[in-house]
Design a protein around this motif. Structure first.
Motif, PDB file in Angstrom:
ATOM      1  N   HIS A 131       0.804  -1.221   0.000  1.00 24.90           N
ATOM      2  CA  HIS A 131       0.000   0.000   0.000  1.00 24.90           C
ATOM      3  C   HIS A 131       0.844   1.282   0.000  1.00 24.90           C
ATOM      4  O   HIS A 131       0.303   2.375   0.066  1.00 24.90           O
ATOM      5  N   TRP A 132       2.157   1.152  -0.068  1.00 29.43           N
ATOM      6  CA  TRP A 132       3.015   2.332  -0.034  1.00 29.43           C
ATOM      7  C   TRP A 132       3.018   3.062  -1.370  1.00 29.43           C
ATOM      8  O   TRP A 132       3.020   2.442  -2.432  1.00 29.43           O
ATOM      9  N   ARG A 133       3.057   4.392  -1.289  1.00 33.36           N
ATOM     10  CA  ARG A 133       3.284   5.195  -2.492  1.00 33.36           C
ATOM     11  C   ARG A 133       4.795   5.355  -2.686  1.00 33.36           C
ATOM     12  O   ARG A 133       5.578   5.103  -1.778  1.00 33.36           O
ATOM     13  N   ALA A 134       5.185   5.823  -3.877  1.00 30.83           N
ATOM     14  CA  ALA A 134       6.611   5.955  -4.175  1.00 30.83           C
ATOM     15  C   ALA A 134       7.303   6.897  -3.200  1.00 30.83           C
ATOM     16  O   ALA A 134       8.424   6.636  -2.743  1.00 30.83           O
ATOM     17  N   ILE A 135       6.634   7.991  -2.828  1.00 32.92           N
ATOM     18  CA  ILE A 135       7.270   8.952  -1.921  1.00 32.92           C
ATOM     19  C   ILE A 135       7.521   8.333  -0.554  1.00 32.92           C
ATOM     20  O   ILE A 135       8.506   8.654   0.116  1.00 32.92           O
ATOM     21  N   GLU A 136       6.638   7.419  -0.142  1.00 36.01           N
ATOM     22  CA  GLU A 136       6.827   6.756   1.151  1.00 36.01           C
ATOM     23  C   GLU A 136       8.027   5.810   1.099  1.00 36.01           C
ATOM     24  O   GLU A 136       8.752   5.652   2.090  1.00 36.01           O
ATOM     25  N   VAL A 137       8.240   5.186  -0.048  1.00 39.79           N
ATOM     26  CA  VAL A 137       9.415   4.324  -0.213  1.00 39.79           C
ATOM     27  C   VAL A 137      10.686   5.153  -0.078  1.00 39.79           C
ATOM     28  O   VAL A 137      11.616   4.800   0.653  1.00 39.79           O
TER      29      VAL A 137
END
Length: 329
Positions: free
Chosen positions: A91-97
């Motif tokens: 469920h992570w977005r790229a910015i969270e990665v």
């Protein structure tokens, strides 16, 4: 390794380049490459090192594609029967990665700083044309190797240069959008391409079905896989596997019904076109299959095989390459 961590390497070797001349180039709708070069070796590595199976953590996210969005967070892959897959960052977005990476000062691939949005196989058909332009600039030797392979197939299929230039090779069957682009360019690109090294004609006769292959049946190779269809007996150049008779050193075979005729075709196809991916080895419940180190093809243990044919259900030659019997019969 200094910290006591054991690394198990699942290496496909040159399987992709061998398989390329059996399958033809991979496509977005023709993803044989993942099965042959990734899932097959992973299956074999798990089977050898963790016979009871594993829980596999995968870094895929639902925002990466529509297909992945629809997938569950925990799953079983039919191609890798000895693993359960789980995606912790589903469920992570790229910015969270990236925030996670930066906050923990983790190392990352420097190619991300050079304009690459995704990093995987350099010739992935799911990559955009813009990414291939970056590949030409950043890794010209890799692009040239792939361009030569595409040029080989372009000539074999008798296609125009635009098949490579505009990325039409990335589809086995052109999408609606690709057909529109071809129309605007005024180039003739077949709606669908196919490549079948082993072909067969099947005709119904009074006593069953006759098969005529486009190649002579090799007795030695046929005997290495024949038990898949049933009990094997040999009389001279005639090999009987279950209810099918193969007349080796000729192009002929006989089967009692249409289903067995198609199974006989599939067996010969696997005997000749096998690229040694190992997917079927992991699927076999009796551990009757192995990959010959020299030929890189499957071999069946006569004493273990129970003729269940489960290996037929996962072979990429049959499930992904998917020869259409209607065009072959």
């Amino acid at each position: 390794e200094p910290k006591g961590i054991k690394f198990v390497v699942a290496d496909a070797g040159d399987a992709f380049w061998r398989a390329l001349y059996v399958f033809s180039p991979p496509g977005r709708d023709y993803r044989w490459c993942c099965k042959v070069t990734k899932l097959g070796p992973i299956t074999l590595a798990i089977k050898e090192n963790y016979p009871k199976g594993v829980l596999m953590f995968v870094g895929q996210r639902k925002y990466e594609s529509i297909k992945r969005f629809k997938q569950p967070r925990v799953w079983r892959n039919e191609w890798v029967p000895n693993e359960i897959g789980a995606s912790p960052i589903f469920h992570w977005r790229a910015i969270e990665v990236w925030l996670y990476i930066f906050s923990r000062k983790l190392p990352y691939n420097p190619l991300y700083e050079r304009g690459f949005d995704r990093i995987g196989c350099f010739l992935c058909p799911s990559a955009s044309l813009a990414e291939f332009e970056r590949l030409k600039r950043e890794k010209p030797e890799l692009w040239e190797k792939w361009r030569k392979a595409l040029e080989h197939w372009r000539k074999r299929f008798g296609l125009p240069e635009e098949w490579i230039t505009y990325g039409f090779w990335r589809w086995k069957k052109l999408s609606k959008g690709e057909k529109a682009i071809a129309g605007k360019l005024g180039v003739d690109i077949p709606e669908e391409r196919s490549w079948e090294p082993v072909k067969v004609k099947i005709e119904e006769t009074g006593g069953g079905y006759e098969l005529e292959f486009n190649t002579v049946l090799n007795k030695k190779r046929l005997l290495q896989v024949a038990p898949i269809l049933g009990e094997v007996s040999v009389e001279g150049d005639v090999v009987r596997a279950g209810e099918v008779e193969f007349f080796t050193e000729t192009r002929m075979a006989k089967a009692p019904d249409e289903m067995e005729a198609v199974s006989a075709y599939y067996l010969v196809k696997r005997a000749y076109e096998c690229v040694g991916c190992g997917v079927c080895v992991g699927k076999c419940p009796e551990e009757a299959l192995s990959i010959d180190e020299k030929s890189k093809k499957i071999v069946v243990d006569w004493n273990r095989c129970t003729h269940c044919r489960e290996c037929m259900e996962v072979c990429p030659l049959l499930k992904i390459k998917n020869p259409e019997e209607g065009s072959q019969l």
